[in-house]
Design a protein around this motif. Sequence first.
Motif, PDB file in Angstrom:
ATOM      1  N   GLY A   1      -3.440 -13.143   1.772  1.00  0.00           N
ATOM      2  CA  GLY A   1      -4.148 -13.437   0.238  1.00  0.00           C
ATOM      3  C   GLY A   1      -3.693 -12.308  -0.649  1.00  0.00           C
ATOM      4  O   GLY A   1      -3.222 -12.561  -1.842  1.00  0.00           O
ATOM      5  N   GLU A   2      -3.802 -11.135   0.008  1.00  0.00           N
ATOM      6  CA  GLU A   2      -3.428 -10.057  -1.141  1.00  0.00           C
ATOM      7  C   GLU A   2      -2.039 -10.172  -1.401  1.00  0.00           C
ATOM      8  O   GLU A   2      -1.440  -9.799  -2.550  1.00  0.00           O
ATOM      9  CB  GLU A   2      -3.976  -8.653  -0.597  1.00  0.00           C
ATOM     10  N   TYR A   3      -0.995 -10.550  -0.410  1.00  0.00           N
ATOM     11  CA  TYR A   3       0.303 -10.331  -0.382  1.00  0.00           C
ATOM     12  C   TYR A   3       0.741 -11.432  -1.561  1.00  0.00           C
ATOM     13  O   TYR A   3       1.286 -11.386  -2.533  1.00  0.00           O
ATOM     14  CB  TYR A   3       0.873 -10.694   0.593  1.00  0.00           C
ATOM     15  N   ARG A   4       0.148 -12.626  -1.322  1.00  0.00           N
ATOM     16  CA  ARG A   4       0.318 -13.716  -2.421  1.00  0.00           C
ATOM     17  C   ARG A   4      -0.155 -13.507  -3.770  1.00  0.00           C
ATOM     18  O   ARG A   4       0.475 -13.775  -4.708  1.00  0.00           O
ATOM     19  CB  ARG A   4      -0.525 -15.101  -1.812  1.00  0.00           C
ATOM     20  N   HIS A   5      -1.332 -12.849  -4.014  1.00  0.00           N
ATOM     21  CA  HIS A   5      -1.674 -12.309  -5.145  1.00  0.00           C
ATOM     22  C   HIS A   5      -0.905 -11.732  -5.844  1.00  0.00           C
ATOM     23  O   HIS A   5      -0.619 -11.832  -6.991  1.00  0.00           O
ATOM     24  CB  HIS A   5      -3.116 -11.863  -5.321  1.00  0.00           C
ATOM     25  N   LEU A   6      -0.575 -10.526  -5.320  1.00  0.00           N
ATOM     26  CA  LEU A   6       0.364  -9.575  -5.698  1.00  0.00           C
ATOM     27  C   LEU A   6       1.777 -10.017  -5.927  1.00  0.00           C
ATOM     28  O   LEU A   6       2.457  -9.875  -7.209  1.00  0.00           O
ATOM     29  CB  LEU A   6       0.546  -8.366  -4.871  1.00  0.00           C
ATOM     30  N   HIS A   7       2.218 -11.109  -5.198  1.00  0.00           N
ATOM     31  CA  HIS A   7       3.443 -11.762  -5.483  1.00  0.00           C
ATOM     32  C   HIS A   7       3.357 -12.412  -6.897  1.00  0.00           C
ATOM     33  O   HIS A   7       4.429 -12.598  -7.778  1.00  0.00           O
ATOM     34  CB  HIS A   7       3.987 -12.615  -4.455  1.00  0.00           C
ATOM     35  N   ASP A   8       2.346 -12.993  -7.157  1.00  0.00           N
ATOM     36  CA  ASP A   8       2.135 -13.816  -8.343  1.00  0.00           C
ATOM     37  C   ASP A   8       2.394 -12.861  -9.806  1.00  0.00           C
ATOM     38  O   ASP A   8       2.734 -13.064 -10.614  1.00  0.00           O
ATOM     39  CB  ASP A   8       0.762 -14.294  -8.434  1.00  0.00           C
ATOM     40  N   PHE A   9       2.098 -11.350  -9.484  1.00  0.00           N
ATOM     41  CA  PHE A   9       2.616 -10.666 -10.539  1.00  0.00           C
ATOM     42  C   PHE A   9       3.564  -9.770 -10.402  1.00  0.00           C
ATOM     43  O   PHE A   9       3.876  -8.832 -11.008  1.00  0.00           O
ATOM     44  CB  PHE A   9       1.160  -9.734 -10.787  1.00  0.00           C
ATOM     45  N   GLY A  10       4.495 -10.169  -9.369  1.00  0.00           N
ATOM     46  CA  GLY A  10       5.683  -9.384  -9.259  1.00  0.00           C
ATOM     47  C   GLY A  10       5.654  -8.159  -8.611  1.00  0.00           C
ATOM     48  O   GLY A  10       6.597  -7.542  -8.376  1.00  0.00           O
ATOM     49  N   ALA A  11       4.252  -7.498  -8.414  1.00  0.00           N
ATOM     50  CA  ALA A  11       4.379  -6.173  -8.033  1.00  0.00           C
ATOM     51  C   ALA A  11       4.573  -6.131  -6.313  1.00  0.00           C
ATOM     52  O   ALA A  11       4.916  -5.080  -5.952  1.00  0.00           O
ATOM     53  CB  ALA A  11       2.908  -5.662  -7.919  1.00  0.00           C
ATOM     54  N   VAL A  12       4.807  -7.380  -5.411  1.00  0.00           N
ATOM     55  CA  VAL A  12       4.971  -7.334  -4.167  1.00  0.00           C
ATOM     56  C   VAL A  12       6.531  -7.019  -4.144  1.00  0.00           C
ATOM     57  O   VAL A  12       6.896  -6.814  -2.854  1.00  0.00           O
ATOM     58  CB  VAL A  12       4.491  -8.381  -3.546  1.00  0.00           C
ATOM     59  N   ARG A  13       7.465  -7.064  -5.103  1.00  0.00           N
ATOM     60  CA  ARG A  13       8.749  -6.964  -4.854  1.00  0.00           C
ATOM     61  C   ARG A  13       9.048  -5.519  -4.112  1.00  0.00           C
ATOM     62  O   ARG A  13       9.909  -5.647  -3.044  1.00  0.00           O
ATOM     63  CB  ARG A  13       9.636  -7.283  -6.130  1.00  0.00           C
ATOM     64  N   GLU A  14       8.669  -4.444  -4.622  1.00  0.00           N
ATOM     65  CA  GLU A  14       8.747  -3.403  -4.031  1.00  0.00           C
ATOM     66  C   GLU A  14       8.099  -3.279  -2.724  1.00  0.00           C
ATOM     67  O   GLU A  14       8.831  -2.661  -1.822  1.00  0.00           O
ATOM     68  CB  GLU A  14       8.387  -2.039  -4.902  1.00  0.00           C
ATOM     69  N   LEU A  15       7.105  -3.975  -2.506  1.00  0.00           N
ATOM     70  CA  LEU A  15       6.252  -3.562  -1.154  1.00  0.00           C
ATOM     71  C   LEU A  15       7.318  -4.364  -0.187  1.00  0.00           C
ATOM     72  O   LEU A  15       7.363  -3.968   1.071  1.00  0.00           O
ATOM     73  CB  LEU A  15       5.004  -4.284  -1.370  1.00  0.00           C
ATOM     74  N   THR A  16       7.808  -5.310  -0.487  1.00  0.00           N
ATOM     75  CA  THR A  16       8.619  -6.325   0.375  1.00  0.00           C
ATOM     76  C   THR A  16       9.848  -5.704   0.645  1.00  0.00           C
ATOM     77  O   THR A  16      10.065  -5.746   1.933  1.00  0.00           O
ATOM     78  CB  THR A  16       9.109  -7.567  -0.265  1.00  0.00           C
ATOM     79  N   ARG A  17      10.411  -4.970   0.044  1.00  0.00           N
ATOM     80  CA  ARG A  17      11.525  -4.192   0.456  1.00  0.00           C
ATOM     81  C   ARG A  17      11.208  -3.141   1.566  1.00  0.00           C
ATOM     82  O   ARG A  17      11.840  -2.907   2.374  1.00  0.00           O
ATOM     83  CB  ARG A  17      12.223  -3.340  -1.015  1.00  0.00           C
ATOM     84  N   ALA A  18      10.146  -2.293   1.370  1.00  0.00           N
ATOM     85  CA  ALA A  18       9.555  -1.384   2.330  1.00  0.00           C
ATOM     86  C   ALA A  18       9.145  -1.969   3.512  1.00  0.00           C
ATOM     87  O   ALA A  18       9.706  -1.400   4.372  1.00  0.00           O
ATOM     88  CB  ALA A  18       8.374  -0.697   1.522  1.00  0.00           C
ATOM     89  N   ALA A  19       8.692  -3.287   3.406  1.00  0.00           N
ATOM     90  CA  ALA A  19       8.153  -3.952   4.910  1.00  0.00           C
ATOM     91  C   ALA A  19       9.340  -4.289   5.450  1.00  0.00           C
ATOM     92  O   ALA A  19       9.340  -4.311   6.810  1.00  0.00           O
ATOM     93  CB  ALA A  19       7.337  -5.010   4.290  1.00  0.00           C
ATOM     94  N   GLN A  20      10.455  -4.819   4.833  1.00  0.00           N
ATOM     95  CA  GLN A  20      11.701  -5.303   5.430  1.00  0.00           C
ATOM     96  C   GLN A  20      12.382  -4.231   6.178  1.00  0.00           C
ATOM     97  O   GLN A  20      13.164  -4.469   7.308  1.00  0.00           O
ATOM     98  CB  GLN A  20      12.639  -6.115   4.423  1.00  0.00           C
ATOM     99  N   ALA A  21      12.232  -3.029   5.732  1.00  0.00           N
ATOM    100  CA  ALA A  21      12.808  -1.938   6.154  1.00  0.00           C
ATOM    101  C   ALA A  21      12.408  -1.728   7.586  1.00  0.00           C
ATOM    102  O   ALA A  21      13.026  -1.075   8.422  1.00  0.00           O
ATOM    103  CB  ALA A  21      12.995  -0.759   5.271  1.00  0.00           C
ATOM    104  N   THR A  22      11.176  -2.070   7.909  1.00  0.00           N
ATOM    105  CA  THR A  22      10.342  -1.440   9.056  1.00  0.00           C
ATOM    106  C   THR A  22      10.137  -2.730  10.100  1.00  0.00           C
ATOM    107  O   THR A  22       9.834  -2.585  11.132  1.00  0.00           O
ATOM    108  CB  THR A  22       8.974  -0.971   8.647  1.00  0.00           C
ATOM    109  N   THR A  23      10.259  -3.937   9.588  1.00  0.00           N
ATOM    110  CA  THR A  23       9.899  -5.258  10.299  1.00  0.00           C
ATOM    111  C   THR A  23      11.154  -5.698  10.930  1.00  0.00           C
ATOM    112  O   THR A  23      12.214  -5.836  10.410  1.00  0.00           O
ATOM    113  CB  THR A  23       9.577  -6.337   9.356  1.00  0.00           C
ATOM    114  N   ARG A  24      11.108  -5.553  12.356  1.00  0.00           N
ATOM    115  CA  ARG A  24      12.550  -6.249  13.080  1.00  0.00           C
ATOM    116  C   ARG A  24      12.337  -7.767  13.474  1.00  0.00           C
ATOM    117  O   ARG A  24      11.061  -8.029  14.054  1.00  0.00           O
ATOM    118  CB  ARG A  24      12.781  -5.222  14.281  1.00  0.00           C
TER     119      ARG A  24
END
Length: 100
Positions: A75-98
């Motif tokens: 829910g927080e991810y979805r909320h942050l994405h609505d405001f564009g803040a999640v783009r940077e968090l997504t890049r960091a998560a992709q680097a650690t998620t296999r």
Amino acid sequence: MSTRISTRHRYQLVQEQGLSVADGIRGSRLERRRHDLADPALRSRTILAVAARWGFTDGANFSRAFRAAYGMPPGEYRHLHDFGAVRELTRAAQATTRTF
């Protein structure tokens, strides 16, 4: 675009990453759910409906797995994405998620 590979090759890829097959499948499904949560066209769907679309029928299990993979509840991810803040968090998560 979906790339089709043999089951044997998929298992080899997972083993090379040091994951079990179940971990690889779970990671792949979580990644698809993450994309769906960020998709404005799917905004009207509940988080549980998005999770169920990829085989997760227990909301609590999905929330725990999502938080473990991405550092926040869905829910927080979805909320942050609505405001564009999640783009940077997504890049960091992709680097650690296999996933495979």
